[in-house]
Design a protein around this motif. Sequence first.
Motif, PDB file in Angstrom:
ATOM      1  N   GLU A 226       0.833  -1.208   0.000  1.00 43.02           N
ATOM      2  CA  GLU A 226       0.000   0.000   0.000  1.00 43.02           C
ATOM      3  C   GLU A 226       0.865   1.253   0.000  1.00 43.02           C
ATOM      4  N   ALA A 227       1.920   1.240   0.818  1.00 40.38           N
ATOM      5  CA  ALA A 227       2.815   2.398   0.887  1.00 40.38           C
ATOM      6  C   ALA A 227       3.549   2.602  -0.436  1.00 40.38           C
ATOM      7  N   ILE A 228       3.968   1.514  -1.052  1.00 37.53           N
ATOM      8  CA  ILE A 228       4.644   1.599  -2.351  1.00 37.53           C
ATOM      9  C   ILE A 228       3.707   2.184  -3.404  1.00 37.53           C
ATOM     10  N   ASN A 229       2.477   1.694  -3.437  1.00 39.75           N
ATOM     11  CA  ASN A 229       1.509   2.199  -4.416  1.00 39.75           C
ATOM     12  C   ASN A 229       1.219   3.683  -4.198  1.00 39.75           C
ATOM     13  N   ALA A 230       1.107   4.088  -2.926  1.00 35.57           N
ATOM     14  CA  ALA A 230       0.834   5.494  -2.620  1.00 35.57           C
ATOM     15  C   ALA A 230       1.980   6.388  -3.075  1.00 35.57           C
ATOM     16  N   SER A 231       3.209   5.948  -2.847  1.00 39.65           N
ATOM     17  CA  SER A 231       4.358   6.761  -3.256  1.00 39.65           C
ATOM     18  C   SER A 231       4.476   6.813  -4.778  1.00 39.65           C
ATOM     19  N   GLU A 232       4.138   5.710  -5.434  1.00 39.93           N
ATOM     20  CA  GLU A 232       4.191   5.689  -6.901  1.00 39.93           C
ATOM     21  C   GLU A 232       3.171   6.664  -7.492  1.00 39.93           C
ATOM     22  N   GLU A 233       1.993   6.728  -6.885  1.00 46.91           N
ATOM     23  CA  GLU A 233       0.972   7.678  -7.340  1.00 46.91           C
ATOM     24  C   GLU A 233       1.441   9.118  -7.157  1.00 46.91           C
ATOM     25  N   ARG A 234       2.106   9.395  -6.026  1.00 44.34           N
ATOM     26  CA  ARG A 234       2.604  10.750  -5.784  1.00 44.34           C
ATOM     27  C   ARG A 234       3.665  11.130  -6.818  1.00 44.34           C
ATOM     28  N   ILE A 235       4.539  10.205  -7.132  1.00 44.12           N
ATOM     29  CA  ILE A 235       5.587  10.485  -8.112  1.00 44.12           C
ATOM     30  C   ILE A 235       4.970  10.756  -9.482  1.00 44.12           C
ATOM     31  N   ARG A 253      16.165  22.477 -11.437  1.00 43.68           N
ATOM     32  CA  ARG A 253      17.237  21.570 -10.999  1.00 43.68           C
ATOM     33  C   ARG A 253      16.889  20.927  -9.659  1.00 43.68           C
ATOM     34  N   LEU A 254      16.344  21.742  -8.749  1.00 42.32           N
ATOM     35  CA  LEU A 254      15.961  21.211  -7.441  1.00 42.32           C
ATOM     36  C   LEU A 254      14.839  20.187  -7.573  1.00 42.32           C
ATOM     37  N   ALA A 255      13.839  20.510  -8.384  1.00 42.89           N
ATOM     38  CA  ALA A 255      12.717  19.584  -8.575  1.00 42.89           C
ATOM     39  C   ALA A 255      13.194  18.272  -9.186  1.00 42.89           C
ATOM     40  N   THR A 256      14.099  18.365 -10.158  1.00 35.29           N
ATOM     41  CA  THR A 256      14.628  17.156 -10.800  1.00 35.29           C
ATOM     42  C   THR A 256      15.395  16.303  -9.801  1.00 35.29           C
ATOM     43  N   ARG A 257      16.202  16.965  -8.968  1.00 36.22           N
ATOM     44  CA  ARG A 257      16.980  16.226  -7.973  1.00 36.22           C
ATOM     45  C   ARG A 257      16.064  15.515  -6.979  1.00 36.22           C
ATOM     46  N   MET A 258      15.036  16.202  -6.519  1.00 36.91           N
ATOM     47  CA  MET A 258      14.118  15.605  -5.550  1.00 36.91           C
ATOM     48  C   MET A 258      13.300  14.481  -6.180  1.00 36.91           C
ATOM     49  N   LEU A 259      12.926  14.658  -7.434  1.00 37.08           N
ATOM     50  CA  LEU A 259      12.159  13.623  -8.118  1.00 37.08           C
ATOM     51  C   LEU A 259      13.021  12.382  -8.354  1.00 37.08           C
ATOM     52  N   ASN A 260      14.275  12.596  -8.725  1.00 37.88           N
ATOM     53  CA  ASN A 260      15.191  11.462  -8.901  1.00 37.88           C
ATOM     54  C   ASN A 260      15.392  10.712  -7.587  1.00 37.88           C
ATOM     55  N   LEU A 261      15.485  11.473  -6.498  1.00 36.59           N
ATOM     56  CA  LEU A 261      15.638  10.852  -5.183  1.00 36.59           C
ATOM     57  C   LEU A 261      14.407  10.019  -4.841  1.00 36.59           C
ATOM     58  N   ALA A 262      13.225  10.571  -5.123  1.00 34.92           N
ATOM     59  CA  ALA A 262      11.984   9.841  -4.851  1.00 34.92           C
ATOM     60  C   ALA A 262      11.926   8.551  -5.661  1.00 34.92           C
ATOM     61  N   LEU A 266      11.787   4.772  -4.255  1.00 29.15           N
ATOM     62  CA  LEU A 266      10.727   3.859  -4.673  1.00 29.15           C
ATOM     63  C   LEU A 266      11.321   2.556  -5.200  1.00 29.15           C
ATOM     64  N   GLU A 267      12.390   2.668  -5.971  1.00 28.32           N
ATOM     65  CA  GLU A 267      13.070   1.470  -6.476  1.00 28.32           C
ATOM     66  C   GLU A 267      13.601   0.626  -5.319  1.00 28.32           C
ATOM     67  N   ASN A 268      14.185   1.296  -4.317  1.00 25.84           N
ATOM     68  CA  ASN A 268      14.673   0.581  -3.130  1.00 25.84           C
ATOM     69  C   ASN A 268      13.529  -0.124  -2.408  1.00 25.84           C
ATOM     70  N   ALA A 288       9.998   8.233  -0.235  1.00 25.57           N
ATOM     71  CA  ALA A 288       9.742   8.575  -1.637  1.00 25.57           C
ATOM     72  C   ALA A 288       8.524   9.478  -1.763  1.00 25.57           C
ATOM     73  N   LYS A 289       7.497   9.174  -1.010  1.00 24.60           N
ATOM     74  CA  LYS A 289       6.266   9.969  -1.049  1.00 24.60           C
ATOM     75  C   LYS A 289       6.525  11.397  -0.582  1.00 24.60           C
ATOM     76  N   ALA A 290       7.315  11.541   0.473  1.00 24.87           N
ATOM     77  CA  ALA A 290       7.617  12.872   1.002  1.00 24.87           C
ATOM     78  C   ALA A 290       8.387  13.710  -0.014  1.00 24.87           C
ATOM     79  N   HIS A 291       9.343  13.106  -0.701  1.00 21.91           N
ATOM     80  CA  HIS A 291      10.124  13.851  -1.688  1.00 21.91           C
ATOM     81  C   HIS A 291       9.289  14.196  -2.919  1.00 21.91           C
ATOM     82  N   ALA A 292       8.381  13.314  -3.296  1.00 22.30           N
ATOM     83  CA  ALA A 292       7.480  13.623  -4.409  1.00 22.30           C
ATOM     84  C   ALA A 292       6.559  14.787  -4.047  1.00 22.30           C
ATOM     85  N   GLU A 293       6.111  14.824  -2.801  1.00 25.29           N
ATOM     86  CA  GLU A 293       5.237  15.914  -2.363  1.00 25.29           C
ATOM     87  C   GLU A 293       5.977  17.250  -2.356  1.00 25.29           C
ATOM     88  N   PHE A 294       7.269  17.220  -2.105  1.00 24.25           N
ATOM     89  CA  PHE A 294       8.068  18.443  -2.196  1.00 24.25           C
ATOM     90  C   PHE A 294       7.990  19.007  -3.615  1.00 24.25           C
TER      91      PHE A 294
END
Length: 395
Positions: A226-235, A253-262, A266-268, A288-294
């Motif tokens: 459930e947590a994985i699916n929620a974070s994937e939806e946020r991304i 650049r900041l958005a790209t960095r945060m999205l890559n981190l998310a 998620l992959e982890n 991952a969800k927190a970084h996507a929300e950023f």
Amino acid sequence: MMWKKGVALLFGLMLVATTLSFGKVMAEDTSVTVILVSDNEADCALAQYLANVTGAVVVTTTWGVYDPNVTAEIMSYAPDEVIIIGGPDAVVEQYVADLEELGITVERWGGQNRYETNLMVMEQAKLKFKLMFNNSVIITPGNDSAAIRAALRMAVRRKAMIAFVNDTSNITKLMLKLQLRNANVTIVQTPVMSKVMLHIREQLREKMNCNCTEMEVNITAETALEAINASEERITTAKEMLENVTLSPPEERLATRMLNLAEKELENAKDAYEMGRYGKAYGQAIAAKAHAEFVIRMASDRWSVEIQTNMTMRAEMYVWRLERQIMVMEKSGFNTTELRALVDQLKEAIKNGDYDAIDSIMQQIREKLLELYANGRGKFRERMVFPAHGRHGRP
């Protein structure tokens, strides 16, 4: 702008497996309160709690996203008031403008983050709904979705407050703000949040001389998924929003960095899940969800600026919202012939780039929409069926 479509309508505690019976069609003169909240797990739990004890209707929106379908859904309940739970990062300010345009009273119970929102909701619930919490509080991490679900069920059963905490929370100040003395305290957590809650337990023991009870919620395969699916939806939402706004180079650049981190987190999470390490999968998914929300917050802020400065974009969004409102009105028996004619005129003015006409027609539409809604609210009430549990009662 391509925003996510659809709105989840929740009655009371349907999401926490409470069975409700349904009453008769709502009388026209019955007071209706709608709670508008994002799908943030903490804010949503507060909304569900209040709905269960007051009979309010809960409508959810995607965190940080504006969706005209949500405005139309709220409109269909002809509410006397709307309480927004969460700050403008969670439930964007455009909803306030939409609802006030219909003459609906709107209150926002929200702070800078979910912890400030939590305090405000508990305080306002006591004042507005006269709720009594039996000097009992359930403390749980504010980003621990599995623990929050368990805490919500427990809070409803015990008629207790819910308090969200993190690793910087000052429990002494929190208890004072909640006006709790010698309270019955229960800590609810998952193993993933053990370090956060160790900090809380130490404060309770040393400063509050509190004899607390504890409950640990296990992380199962289902919980992790459930947590994985929620974070994937946020991304996915973050990517969609970035495609439809123009950020400055540093912001991009900041958005790209945060999205890559998310995406890496998620992959982890997925890798850990495949290895049966559900606790790690859950923790990585939360990160991952927190970084996507950023990223969503950045894009949403930029969208708000663009919608205010670009009349064509604002008018197109207005048409999109109107078409959804008209559909809801027609289903309830409204005659929208004049309104549809004005919308057609607005579309033509947008096509021609006639900004004077756009401004004039939008004002005519606002007046006509308000007239239809104010005079026909009873049409919505005639067709709506609400939960049969008590309204605005004490828990």
